[in-house]
Design a protein around this motif. Structure first.
Motif, PDB file in Angstrom:
ATOM      1  N   LEU A  24     -14.851  -4.042  -4.466  1.00  0.00           N
ATOM      2  CA  LEU A  24     -14.636  -2.485  -4.270  1.00  0.00           C
ATOM      3  C   LEU A  24     -13.371  -2.025  -3.742  1.00  0.00           C
ATOM      4  N   VAL A  25     -13.006  -3.006  -2.636  1.00  0.00           N
ATOM      5  CA  VAL A  25     -11.799  -2.440  -2.019  1.00  0.00           C
ATOM      6  C   VAL A  25     -10.338  -3.061  -2.905  1.00  0.00           C
ATOM      7  N   VAL A  26     -10.587  -4.189  -3.801  1.00  0.00           N
ATOM      8  CA  VAL A  26      -9.545  -4.459  -4.847  1.00  0.00           C
ATOM      9  C   VAL A  26      -9.423  -3.317  -6.018  1.00  0.00           C
ATOM     10  N   ALA A  27     -10.860  -2.882  -6.355  1.00  0.00           N
ATOM     11  CA  ALA A  27     -10.874  -1.971  -7.315  1.00  0.00           C
ATOM     12  C   ALA A  27     -10.047  -0.560  -6.823  1.00  0.00           C
ATOM     13  N   ALA A  28     -10.395  -0.328  -5.671  1.00  0.00           N
ATOM     14  CA  ALA A  28      -9.878   0.819  -5.065  1.00  0.00           C
ATOM     15  C   ALA A  28      -8.446   0.988  -5.064  1.00  0.00           C
ATOM     16  N   ILE A  29      -7.758  -0.224  -4.762  1.00  0.00           N
ATOM     17  CA  ILE A  29      -6.466  -0.379  -4.598  1.00  0.00           C
ATOM     18  C   ILE A  29      -5.695  -0.140  -5.902  1.00  0.00           C
ATOM     19  N   VAL A  30      -6.236  -0.849  -7.056  1.00  0.00           N
ATOM     20  CA  VAL A  30      -6.045  -0.837  -8.434  1.00  0.00           C
ATOM     21  C   VAL A  30      -5.993   0.649  -9.012  1.00  0.00           C
ATOM     22  N   LEU A  31      -6.844   1.427  -8.748  1.00  0.00           N
ATOM     23  CA  LEU A  31      -7.133   2.674  -9.209  1.00  0.00           C
ATOM     24  C   LEU A  31      -6.166   3.601  -8.688  1.00  0.00           C
ATOM     25  N   SER A  36      -0.946   6.824  -8.616  1.00  0.00           N
ATOM     26  CA  SER A  36       0.278   7.066  -7.997  1.00  0.00           C
ATOM     27  C   SER A  36       1.491   6.735  -8.920  1.00  0.00           C
ATOM     28  N   VAL A  37       1.387   5.764  -9.674  1.00  0.00           N
ATOM     29  CA  VAL A  37       2.758   5.429 -10.243  1.00  0.00           C
ATOM     30  C   VAL A  37       2.845   4.972 -12.112  1.00  0.00           C
ATOM     31  N   ALA A  38       1.499   4.818 -12.454  1.00  0.00           N
ATOM     32  CA  ALA A  38       1.391   5.010 -13.908  1.00  0.00           C
ATOM     33  C   ALA A  38       1.388   6.166 -14.533  1.00  0.00           C
ATOM     34  N   PRO A  39       2.264   6.200 -15.763  1.00  0.00           N
ATOM     35  CA  PRO A  39       2.558   7.284 -16.487  1.00  0.00           C
ATOM     36  C   PRO A  39       1.222   7.952 -17.214  1.00  0.00           C
ATOM     37  N   SER A  40       1.319   9.522 -16.821  1.00  0.00           N
ATOM     38  CA  SER A  40       0.133  10.142 -17.313  1.00  0.00           C
ATOM     39  C   SER A  40       0.387  10.481 -18.788  1.00  0.00           C
ATOM     40  N   LEU A  41      -0.680  10.812 -19.542  1.00  0.00           N
ATOM     41  CA  LEU A  41      -0.762  10.985 -21.084  1.00  0.00           C
ATOM     42  C   LEU A  41       0.631  12.216 -21.262  1.00  0.00           C
ATOM     43  N   GLY A  42       0.253  13.285 -20.315  1.00  0.00           N
ATOM     44  CA  GLY A  42       1.515  14.392 -20.414  1.00  0.00           C
ATOM     45  C   GLY A  42       2.709  14.046 -20.338  1.00  0.00           C
ATOM     46  N   GLN A  43       3.205  12.963 -19.259  1.00  0.00           N
ATOM     47  CA  GLN A  43       4.363  12.418 -19.092  1.00  0.00           C
ATOM     48  C   GLN A  43       4.906  11.649 -20.493  1.00  0.00           C
ATOM     49  N   LEU A  44       3.727  11.022 -20.768  1.00  0.00           N
ATOM     50  CA  LEU A  44       4.171  10.096 -21.979  1.00  0.00           C
ATOM     51  C   LEU A  44       4.835  11.042 -23.434  1.00  0.00           C
TER      52      LEU A  44
END
Lengths: 266, 258
Positions: A24-31, A36-44
């Motif tokens: 659960l902790v690892v999944a929370a960190i990944v999400l 925080s840093v992955a591009p959103s569809l709007g930004q793309l």
């Protein structure tokens, strides 16, 4: 509904509550990282016109003879950095790997210290080493070569040590019974057995060195990367696309050559 | 520390006195006071069930394993726990050791593996492969290969040979320096019956023809009886009997292995 079968009940029985919490902790960190840093569809969608515009300015690549000659010279320098750096690095990795190899090292339990130094060399990224060497020996190919040497030792030192540790122990015991010293056991018993794995590692190191050497110029450590950086800095996108194509071809050719060598050696 | 010779070195090749060996503190001792004397030129078979201490005893005799108590005298070198570096060098110069699984360097040529027999000698850094070895060592290695009828396979890779041939290469490696003592740890155990008998015969003939002392371990009682002058039985780390081979009875063997 009839009772649940024992097989279905036992499906998750192997997972402890600690493991469940960890997942659960690892999944929370990944999400949270994606958020925080992955591009959103709007930004793309917003960036797409700029990307098309850049590709348009890069096409067609510059094929001017003078420019290509200059790129060719940089290409030769890139290869020199990769070859010299990898050759020196591989040669130095042999004794370093031996010192680091558990149970066969001539320095006994102190081998962990050498292993720790190798880990340090490996964990610091090559661009950081390049920055350090540019500061210490100045801009240019020498800094690039030193970077590749250190990077290769970090890579080959570890895998050479592991190959030596995994070498067949029985011939080593036989040579020790004959009276062979540590160096003789290394030369006569360990290296012949570890050679295929070590040659494989050396070829990967060479491939890696070529890939690294093309980007080292971005921080001033010589090679074709320097030309690429200049092209982007001066908005000469047609030059940049020509250099990117050349880099693509070099890396592809290098991978083809090392794959072919590996198949010949097996 | 200086050790008093256990026996007259002119006659005696190996002598042990109250030899004890324990691998770890608190663990059951492997050897519990072994007294053994072997004269020069004798062929001695060491028998006993698995774990009786045969291999450990062989390795203690040439200082491959440290001894906990007692002393060892091998080819005139007397030592307690371990031989000194000079003694070890002297011992290994005169001793050929053959293992159960021949222990060859598989990717090297047959000739290189035999040249490895020179590795304990001064300047032996050149002996890690036949290509770098001095001519006189290569010639000796070829001569040893002729002795084991494998001269025509000198250039072959070691792992291209059959198990019996590989064990013959190991014998060539053991005899290339002209040893006074050959110690063999179950040399025929990994071989089929025919190859095993060939290897044992080769050992026996060498030892007899050249007056070499031969000490080998075996689980094959036919080999032990046919190729030795004396049979020494070990049981639970102690000598159960030490007799001329022809005097060993079925009852002796039952006592050894039951």
């Amino acid at each position: 509904m009839s009772g649940v079968s024992p097989d279905l009940r036992s499906r998750f029985s192997g997972m402890s509550s600690i493991n469940f919490v960890l997942i659960l902790v690892v999944a929370a960190i990944v999400l949270s990282s994606i958020n925080s840093v992955a591009p959103s569809l709007g930004q793309l969608a917003d960036g797409l016109p700029s990307m098309i515009n850049l590709l348009d300015r890069m096409w067609p690549p510059n094929t001017d003879a003078n420019f290509l000659t200059r790129v060719g010279m940089r290409l030769v320098e890139t290869f020199q950095i990769a070859l010299a750096g990898a050759a020196i690095g591989i040669a130095l990795s042999l004794p370093i790997g031996w010192l680091a190899a558990k149970k066969v090292s001539p320095i006994g339990p102190a081998s962990w210290l050498v292993k720790a130094i190798i880990s340090l060399l490996r964990t610091i990224p090559d661009l950081v080493w390049a920055l350090l060497f540019v500061v210490t020996v100045g801009l240019g190919a020498v800094a690039g070569t030193m970077t590749i040497v250190v990077d290769t030792i970090g890579f080959c030192g570890r895998f050479f040590a592991e190959a030596m540790e995994d070498a067949d122990k029985e011939p080593q015991e036989a040579l020790a019974a004959i009276g062979a010293n540590k160096v003789s056991i290394l030369m006569g018993g360990i290296l012949p057995d570890a050679a295929p794995s070590m040659i494989n590692t050396a070829l990967f190191a060479l491939e890696k060195a070529v890939r690294s050497s093309v980007v080292l110029g971005l921080v001033g450590a010589g090679g074709i990367g320097q030309e690429l950086k200049a092209a982007f800095d001066l908005f000469q996108y047609k030059n940049a696309s020509a250099i990117i194509l050349v880099i693509f071809v070099i890396v592809l050719v290098m991978e083809f050559i090392t794959d072919w060598l590996r198949s010949k050696l097996q | 520390m200086l050790h008093t010779p256990l026996a007259d070195t002119k006659d005696v090749a190996i002598a042990t006195s109250a030899l004890k060996k324990q691998y770890k503190n608190g663990q059951f001792p492997v050897l519990k006071g072994v007294n053994l004397t072997i004269r020069h030129g004798e062929r001695v078979a060491l028998i006993g069930s698995n774990g009786s201490g045969k291999s450990t005893l062989l390795k203690c005799l040439i200082g491959l394993h440290a001894v906990n108590e007692g002393s060892v005298q091998t080819l005139g070198e007397t030592f307690g726990s371990m031989p000194t570096a000079a003694q070890r060098a002297q011992l290994r110069k005169q001793t050929g050791f053959v293992f159960q699984k021949h222990c060859l360097v598989k990717r090297h040529s047959v000739l290189s593996n035999v040249v490895h027999g020179m590795l304990g000698l001064p300047g032996s850094w050149r002996a890690f492969t036949q290509a770098t070895a001095p001519s006189r060592w290569r010639a000796k290695a070829m001569s040893a290969l002729e002795d084991v009828n494998l001269a025509d396979r000198a250039r072959s890779r070691a792992d291209a040979l059959s198990g019996g041939q590989q064990q013959r290469v190991a014998i060539a490696r053991a005899i290339v320096r002209g040893p006074r003592l050959i110690i063999a740890d179950e040399p025929a155990a990994s071989l089929d019956p025919v190859s095993g008998s060939e290897v044992m015969q080769l050992f026996s003939e060498f030892a007899q023809a050249r007056g070499i002392t031969l000490l080998f371990t075996s689980h094959d009682m036919d080999h032990a009886a046919a190729y030795s002058d004396r049979i020494v039985a070990l049981k639970n780390g102690q000598i159960l009997f030490d007799k001329a081979s022809r005097e060993v009875s079925d009852q002796d063997l039952r006592d050894t292995f039951q």
